[in-house]
Design an enzyme around this catalytic site. Structure first.
Site, PDB file in Angstrom:
ATOM      1  N   GLU A 281       0.826  -1.202   0.000  1.00 21.75           N
ATOM      2  CA  GLU A 281       0.000   0.000   0.000  1.00 21.75           C
ATOM      3  C   GLU A 281       0.858   1.249   0.000  1.00 21.75           C
ATOM      4  OE1 GLU A 281      -2.811   0.109   3.181  1.00 21.75           O
ATOM      5  OE2 GLU A 281      -3.384  -1.971   2.888  1.00 21.75           O
ATOM      6  N   LYS A 283       2.131   4.661   1.447  1.00 21.21           N
ATOM      7  CA  LYS A 283       2.237   5.136   2.829  1.00 21.21           C
ATOM      8  C   LYS A 283       1.924   6.631   2.844  1.00 21.21           C
ATOM      9  CE  LYS A 283       5.117   4.848   6.945  1.00 21.21           C
ATOM     10  NZ  LYS A 283       4.858   6.161   7.512  1.00 21.21           N
ATOM     11  N   PHE A 373      -7.540   1.445   5.932  1.00 13.50           N
ATOM     12  CA  PHE A 373      -6.708   0.293   5.582  1.00 13.50           C
ATOM     13  C   PHE A 373      -6.982  -0.968   6.392  1.00 13.50           C
ATOM     14  CE2 PHE A 373      -3.754   3.269   7.917  1.00 13.50           C
ATOM     15  CZ  PHE A 373      -3.693   2.570   9.108  1.00 13.50           C
TER      16      PHE A 373
HETATM   17  P1  AMP Z   1       5.835   4.856  11.111  1.00 16.40           P
HETATM   18  O1  AMP Z   1       5.038   5.856  11.927  1.00 16.40           O
HETATM   19  O2  AMP Z   1       6.860   5.492  10.244  1.00 16.40           O
HETATM   20  O3  AMP Z   1       6.331   3.715  11.937  1.00 16.40           O
HETATM   21  O4  AMP Z   1       4.836   4.166  10.052  1.00 16.40           O
HETATM   22  C1  AMP Z   1       3.639   3.584  10.407  1.00 16.40           C
HETATM   23  C2  AMP Z   1       2.519   4.603  10.230  1.00 16.40           C
HETATM   24  O5  AMP Z   1       2.279   4.860   8.870  1.00 16.40           O
HETATM   25  C3  AMP Z   1       1.191   4.113  10.736  1.00 16.40           C
HETATM   26  O6  AMP Z   1       1.093   4.304  12.123  1.00 16.40           O
HETATM   27  C4  AMP Z   1       0.206   4.971   9.967  1.00 16.40           C
HETATM   28  O7  AMP Z   1      -0.034   6.166  10.680  1.00 16.40           O
HETATM   29  C5  AMP Z   1       0.960   5.378   8.719  1.00 16.40           C
HETATM   30  N1  AMP Z   1       0.392   4.874   7.449  1.00 16.40           N
HETATM   31  C6  AMP Z   1       0.317   5.589   6.309  1.00 16.40           C
HETATM   32  N2  AMP Z   1      -0.202   4.877   5.326  1.00 16.40           N
HETATM   33  C7  AMP Z   1      -0.498   3.657   5.824  1.00 16.40           C
HETATM   34  C8  AMP Z   1      -1.054   2.456   5.278  1.00 16.40           C
HETATM   35  N3  AMP Z   1      -1.423   2.367   4.008  1.00 16.40           N
HETATM   36  N4  AMP Z   1      -1.189   1.399   6.110  1.00 16.40           N
HETATM   37  C9  AMP Z   1      -0.804   1.478   7.396  1.00 16.40           C
HETATM   38  N5  AMP Z   1      -0.271   2.571   7.972  1.00 16.40           N
HETATM   39  C10 AMP Z   1      -0.115   3.654   7.199  1.00 16.40           C
END
Ligand code: AMP
Length: 612
Positions: A281, A283, A373
C-alpha cells in the site's frame, strides 16, 4: 484505603532508585487495595482521573492550584508563587506549607482514596459560571485535611504530573507478581511450562519456572490491555475475579485498541523474502485514526489512543454515512487533499487541523480524507484474528462510496521489481513510501511484528527514517544560550525488555530560540533531583527530568558509542551522529523508538543504497 497510606506508598516509589524496587512496591500496594478502589489508585498513580483515552482533566492551571494551596494553609498566593519559584514543584510547596499551617480548618477529616478521587472527579466536571471558585474550594477542602506527605501528592494531581515515572508496563509487571500464585494452580499450564525446562539444570528449574509463570501472567494481562486500553478497569477485574475475569474482557466500540506497528526492511527483495505475496500500500503522511462507530455515535482515536473526535467533524459525518453497519471499528490515515490539483498536501498542512479553536473554519479550508486500511470489528464480530486478506475484503464491503472515506491504494504482488516501480510512483506523488502487509497475518495489537513492513525513501547522508527519542535531561545553556536556560537535551530510546530508557544522543541543533524557551518551561516542571529510576545513562545532564516528552529527530547515522547506554554490550552502546530535532511527538515515552529498532536500523544502514 486511607489516602495517607497511598501517599506513603507514592513516597516510597519516589525514593526508589531502581525499576525493580518500584515494581515490588507497586505490587505491595496493589495487594492491599480492594476491587473498588484499585482503578482509582492506578489512574492517580499516573496523574490521571480516568483511563488516558477519556482524557478527563482537572482544568486547573498553575494559578488555580497555587490559589488553592494558599487558601488551605492560610498563606497568600504570592507566598505560594515564591515557594514555587524556589522549589520548582507546587507539590513540594504544598508539603512545606502543610507542615507550617497558619490557619487550621474548622472541619478536618481523615482522607481516603475514594474521597480524594471524588473531589477531583467533581473538579474535572464542573462547568459554567463560578466553576473556578468551586474547583478551588473542592481542592482546598482536601488540602485542609491533609498531612504534609498527603498534601504533596494531592497538589500534584491536578497538573497531571505525579513525578513518579510509573509506566503501564510497570503496572502490569506488578500485577504479574501478585497473580503468579493463581496461575501456579493451573496444572495444565505448569506441565506445559515444566516441559520447556527439561534441558535446564535441576537447580535452575525452580527460578526459571517462577520466571516463566510471571511472564505468562504478564502476557495474559497485556493481551487484554491491547484490545481494551483501560488499565484501571482491567485492574479492578483482576482484583475482583482474578485471572479468570480476563476471559470476559472484549473488544468494545468506544474503547481504543492499541495499534499495530510497522517493521522496517531495507529492500523490496527482503520484503518478499520475508512475507511472500503481499498487499503493498501507499504510505500516506497524515494522522492515523481509529474510527469507532456504535449506532449514530462515532469516536475518533489518535495513534496514541487520545480521543480526537471533536477536532474532525467531517470524518464523523463521513463515518456515519459511509460505514455500512450498526457498529464497527476501522483504521486509516487521514490527510488533507488539494481538491484542485488532486495532490496530497504535506504533513505541515494536515497538522494544522490539530487544534482546539476555529475547528469548523479550518475543516472547510482543509477538509481531510480518510484512507481506510483495516477493520477490526463489524457488528460485534471481532475480526482481529481473521487473516488480513479477509479483513480487507470485509473492509471493502463495509465502506460505501462517498466523499470522505476511501480505501488505501495498493497492489498485490510477490515481484520485487513490480513493488519497486510502485514505490517510485508513490514517491513521485509526494507520498512517504510504501507499507507491505502480510496477507495471512492477524491484527497484532500493540506490537511490532512482521505483519506490516515499511519502506521509506532514504535521503543522501541521512538515516532513511527519523527516530523518536524521550527527553531524560537537559543541559543549561552556555554562551549565547545562557538566556534560554537550556542549551541541549539528553535523550533516550526505550528498552522494552527492561522497561528502561537508555541514552542515545545529546540533541542541540534543530531547536529554535522560541522552542528552547518553551522546552525549558516544560522540562523544569518535571525536573527530578536524582536520576529517575527507569533511566539508564552514561552521561549526567545538568538537570534530570522524568521521561515524559518524546521528540522526533533525524540523524546522519547510528554509530557505536562508549558513552551511551542504548544497546550496550561489552562497554559499547549506540549513538546518533549529528542528531537534529524535527518536531514534537505526542507519544507516550514507552512508544518511542526501541533499542531493538535502533539495532535493526544500525544493521540496515550498511546495506541501504543511497538514492538521489
Ligand atoms: P511509522 O510511523 O513510520 O512507523 O509508520 C507507520 C505509520 O504509517 C502508521 O502508524 C500509519 O499512521 C501510517 N500509514 C500511512 N499509510 C499507511 C497504510 N497504508 N497502512 C498502514 N499505515 C499507514
Amino acid at each position: 484505603m486511607e489516602f495517607k497510606k497511598l501517599a506513603n506508598y507514592f513516597q516510597k516509589i519516589e525514593n526508589a532508585s531502581s525499576r525493580l524496587d518500584m515494581t515490588n512496591i507497586l505490587a505491595e500496594l496493589f495487594a492491599e487495595a480492594d476491587a473498588k478502589e484499585i482503578g482509582k489508585i492506578i489512574y492517580l498513580s499516573q496523574g490521571e482521573l480516568s483511563a488516558a483515552y477519556v482524557g478527563l482533566e482537572s482544568g486547573m492551571g498553575e494559578s488555580l492550584i497555587a490559589e488553592g494551596v494558599a487558601k488551605a494553609n492560610g498563606y497568600s498566593k504570592e507566598d505560594v508563587e515564591k515557594g514555587y519559584k524556589d522549589l520548582g514543584d507546587l507539590g513540594l510547596v504544598a508539603e512545606k506549607l502543610a507542615g507550617n499551617k497558619k490557619q487550621r480548618a474548622l472541619f478536618s477529616s481523615k482522607l481516603d482514596v475514594e474521597k480524594v478521587f471524588a473531589n477531583f472527579y467533581k473538579i474535572a466536571n464542573v462547568e459554567g459560571g463560578g466553576s473556578q471558585q468551586l474547583k478551588i474550594k473542592l481542592f482546598a477542602e482536601l488540602l485542609n485535611s491533609a498531612s504534609p506527605v498527603e498534601a504533596k501528592f494531592i497538589a500534584r494531581i491536578p497538573a497531571g504530573n505525579m513525578r513518579l515515572g510509573i509506566g503501564d508496563p510497570t503496572i502490569m509487571d506488578a500485577f504479574a507478581i501478585n497473580l503468579s500464585d493463581e496461575l501456579r494452580k493451573n496444572k495444565k499450564v505448569i506441565v506445559e511450562l515444566e516441559s520447556e525446562l527439561k534441558e535446564k539444570k535441576e537447580e535452575k528449574r525452580k527460578t526459571e519456572l517462577d520466571r516463566k509463570i510471571k511472564f505468562r501472567v504478564r502476557a495474559m494481562i497485556e493481551e487484554k490491555y491491547n484490545i481494551h486500553s483501560d488499565l484501571g478497569e482491567i485492574a479492578s477485574i483482576l482484583k475482583g475475579k482474578g485471572l479468570k475475569g480476563l476471559e470476559n474482557v472484549e473488544i468494545t466500540p468506544g474503547i481504543p485498541i492499541r495499534p499495530t506497528l510497522a517493521e522496517r526492511l531495507e529492500s523490496t527483495e527482503k520484503i518478499v523474502e520475508k512475507i511472500g505475496k503481499c498487499l503493498v500500500e501507499a504510505k500516506y503522511d497524515g494522522f492515523r485514526f481509529q474510527v469507532h462507530k456504535k449506532g449514530e455515535e462515532v469516536t475518533i482515536f489518535s495513534r496514541q489512543s487520545e480521543n480526537m473526535t471533536h477536532m474532525f467533524p467531517e470524518i464523523v459525518e463521513g463515518a456515519k454515512k459511509q460505514i455500512n453497519s450498526k457498529s464497527a471499528i476501522i483504521e486509516g490515515e487521514a490527510l488533507a487533499l488539494d481538491e484542485h490539483t488532486g495532490q496530497y498536501f504535506p504533513f505541515q498542512v494536515t497538522i494544522q487541523r490539530k487544534r482546539k479553536y476555529d475547528i469548523d473554519e479550518k475543516a472547510k479550508e482543509f477538509p481531510l480524507k480518510l484512507f481506510a486500511f483495516d477493520v477490526m470489528m463489524v457488528d460485534g464480530k471481532n475480526l482481529m484474528d481473521t487473516a488480513f486478506e479477509k479483513r480487507r475484503a470485509a473492509l471493502k464491503k463495509l465502506i460505501k462510496k462517498g466523499d470522505v472515506i476511501e480505501l488505501t491504494d495498493g497492489i498485490v504482488s510477490d515481484n520485487p521489481k513490480e513493488i519497486d516501480e510502485y514505490f517510485e510512483t508513490s514517491i513521485e506523488k509526494g507520498l512517504e513510501g510504501i507499507i507491505a502487509k502480510d496477507l495471512k497475518a492477524k491484527y497484532i495489537a500493540g506490537a511490532r511484528k512482521f505483519a506490516w513492513i515499511k519502506l521509506k525513501r532514504s535521503y543522501k547522508g541521512e538515516l532513511s527514517d527519523s527516530v523518536d527519542v524521550v527527553i531524560v535531561g537537559y543541559f543549561k545553556g552556555r554562551g549565547k544560550r545562557v538566556q534560554f536556560g537550556l542549551g541541549g537535551l539528553l535523550t533516550a530510546v526505550y528498552d522494552e525488555d527492561e522497561d528502561k530508557f537508555k541514552s542515545i544522543a545529546k540533541v542541540g541543533t534543530g531547536i529554535s530560540e522560541d522552542k528552547m524557551v518553551e522546552l525549558e518551561k516544560m522540562l523544569s516542571k518535571i525536573s527530578s533531583s536524582k536520576k529517575p529510576a527507569r533511566v539508564d545513562s552514561g552521561i549526567e545532564p545538568d538537570i534530570w527530568v522524568e521521561p515524559k516528552y518524546v521528540i522526533e529527530v533525524r540523524a546522519d547515522e547510528i554509530t557505536r558509542s562508549p558513552t551511551h547506554t542504548a544497546g550496550k554490550k561489552n562497554d559499547e552502546g549506540y549513538a546518533l551522529r549529528f542528531p537534529r530535532m524535527i518536531s514534537d511527538r505526542t507519544k507516550k515515552p514507552e512508544e518511542a523508538t526501541s533499542v531493538k529498532e535502533i539495532l535493526k536500523m544500525y544493521k540496515m544502514q550498511k546495506h541501504v543504497q543511497v538514492e538521489d
